[in-house]
Design an enzyme around this catalytic site. Structure first.
Site, PDB file in Angstrom:
ATOM      1  N   HIS A   1      -7.122 -13.843   7.685  1.00 19.08           N
ATOM      2  CA  HIS A   1      -6.393 -12.878   7.776  1.00 19.08           C
ATOM      3  C   HIS A   1      -6.555 -11.281   8.197  1.00 19.08           C
ATOM      4  O   HIS A   1      -6.075 -10.353   8.536  1.00 19.08           O
ATOM      5  CB  HIS A   1      -5.277 -12.277   6.797  1.00 19.08           C
TER       6      HIS A   1
ATOM      7  N   LYS B   1       1.845   7.397   4.208  1.00 23.65           N
ATOM      8  CA  LYS B   1       1.670   6.022   4.052  1.00 23.65           C
ATOM      9  C   LYS B   1       0.590   5.382   5.568  1.00 23.65           C
ATOM     10  O   LYS B   1      -0.127   4.262   5.822  1.00 23.65           O
ATOM     11  CB  LYS B   1       2.477   4.969   3.516  1.00 23.65           C
TER      12      LYS B   1
ATOM     13  N   ARG C   1      20.267  15.854  -2.099  1.00 25.89           N
ATOM     14  CA  ARG C   1      20.260  14.786  -1.694  1.00 25.89           C
ATOM     15  C   ARG C   1      21.688  13.476  -1.605  1.00 25.89           C
ATOM     16  O   ARG C   1      21.585  13.530  -3.026  1.00 25.89           O
ATOM     17  CB  ARG C   1      19.009  14.006  -1.590  1.00 25.89           C
TER      18      ARG C   1
ATOM     19  N   ARG D   1      15.339  -2.576  -4.470  1.00 26.20           N
ATOM     20  CA  ARG D   1      14.114  -3.150  -4.059  1.00 26.20           C
ATOM     21  C   ARG D   1      13.925  -2.697  -5.916  1.00 26.20           C
ATOM     22  O   ARG D   1      15.480  -2.406  -6.750  1.00 26.20           O
ATOM     23  CB  ARG D   1      13.410  -1.770  -3.919  1.00 26.20           C
TER      24      ARG D   1
ATOM     25  N   PRO E   1       0.577  -1.011  -0.106  1.00 23.57           N
ATOM     26  CA  PRO E   1       0.275  -0.039   0.000  1.00 23.57           C
ATOM     27  C   PRO E   1       0.762   1.582  -0.124  1.00 23.57           C
ATOM     28  O   PRO E   1       1.869   1.135   0.354  1.00 23.57           O
ATOM     29  CB  PRO E   1      -0.911   0.138   0.916  1.00 23.57           C
ATOM     30  N   GLU E   2       0.581   2.237  -0.660  1.00 20.01           N
ATOM     31  CA  GLU E   2       0.925   3.746  -0.960  1.00 20.01           C
ATOM     32  C   GLU E   2      -0.308   4.813  -0.913  1.00 20.01           C
ATOM     33  O   GLU E   2      -0.926   3.476  -0.160  1.00 20.01           O
ATOM     34  CB  GLU E   2       2.025   3.543  -2.122  1.00 20.01           C
TER      35      GLU E   2
END
Length: 259
Positions: free
Chosen positions: A92, A59, A151, A249, A2-3
């Site tokens: 679940h 999130k 960055r 990732r 989930p984003e």
């Protein structure tokens, strides 16, 4: 995983199903999803409380009541679902909240990597959320440039760093960088202002489309809709897509369209 768009969809589930309703019963079917709160305390603090307007940051989803605040993080596999009184409870479904109209909210999570926190105040919510950056949805361009420019690390890793921007994950970052024409492994500090502006504009377009869908849409005109094909091709140039690892990732990009 989930984003931001998924969690915005969960916020709408909570808003439409729960806002103004009282929590009649709290059923913790698996205490393994509780973070910093016991089953007994969660029940004591929430049963009888009225749900107020929920809000999201990145999130994270915050469900205020007329007492404490419930703070949800959905990890890799979490969902928040609305259920009618007769609907079955799935294997679940870790926590079930029964409301005063007998509808239910099911917190479902297969892998249990994150979970549910309880905060007594807005200050407590801040402690739970920690050092999050500004929410990516609607972020001003100047703020984006200030937070990303210079960055260290690959630009994709910077976009997914929740202390820089809150809400972007793997799929969103790949989609945004594909649209902006920037390769995911490029060092963020090497990007010029024009490239950063393109990334910011692409982020806005992607989120504006994804939020109403409550997911990153697997459209065939999007990179997202091609990335899992057996022989994926770029929706723009029809050339072959590349796949590799960025910061541990899986990344997918077009070597012809992204540099």
């Amino acid at each position: 995983m989930p984003e931001l768009p998924d969690v915005e969809g969960f916020r709408e589930v909570l808003r439409s199903c729960g806002t103004g309703r009282r929590i009649r019963r709290v059923d913790v079917r698996d205490p393994g999803v509780l973070r910093g709160v016991t089953v007994r305390r969660l029940r004591k603090e929430l049963e009888g409380r009225r749900l107020e307007e929920p809000w999201r940051h990145g999130k994270w989803l915050v469900a205020p009541t007329d007492g404490p605040r419930v703070v949800w993080h959905f990890g890799m596999t979490g969902l928040l679902l609305a259920a009618a009184p007769g609907d079955p409870v799935a294997d679940h479904d870790r926590i079930v909240l029964t409301l005063d109209d007998d509808r239910r909210l099911h917190y479902r999570d297969q892998r249990k990597l994150q979970g549910v926190h309880l905060a007594g105040s807005d200050e407590g919510v801040g402690h739970v959320l920690g050092d999050l950056g500004p929410d990516a949805l609607g972020l001003a361009r100047d703020t984006f440039l200030e937070r990303v420019a210079g960055r260290r690390g690959a630009v994709k890793n910077v976009l997914m760093d929740q202390s820089v921007l809150a809400g972007l994950g793997n799929l969103l970052s790949d989609e945004i960088l594909w649209r902006a024409g920037v390769a995911p492994g490029r060092p963020a500090r090497d990007l010029d202002e024009a490239e950063l502006r393109r990334i910011h504009a692409a982020m806005g377009r992607v989120l504006r489309s994804a939020v109403p869908a409550a997911r990153v849409p697997p459209r065939r005109t999007w990179l997202t809709g091609r990335r899992d094909d057996r022989d994926p091709v770029c929706p723009r140039c029809r050339g072959p897509l590349s796949s590799g690892r960025t910061g541990g990732r899986r990344s997918v990009w077009c070597p012809a369209c992204q540099s």
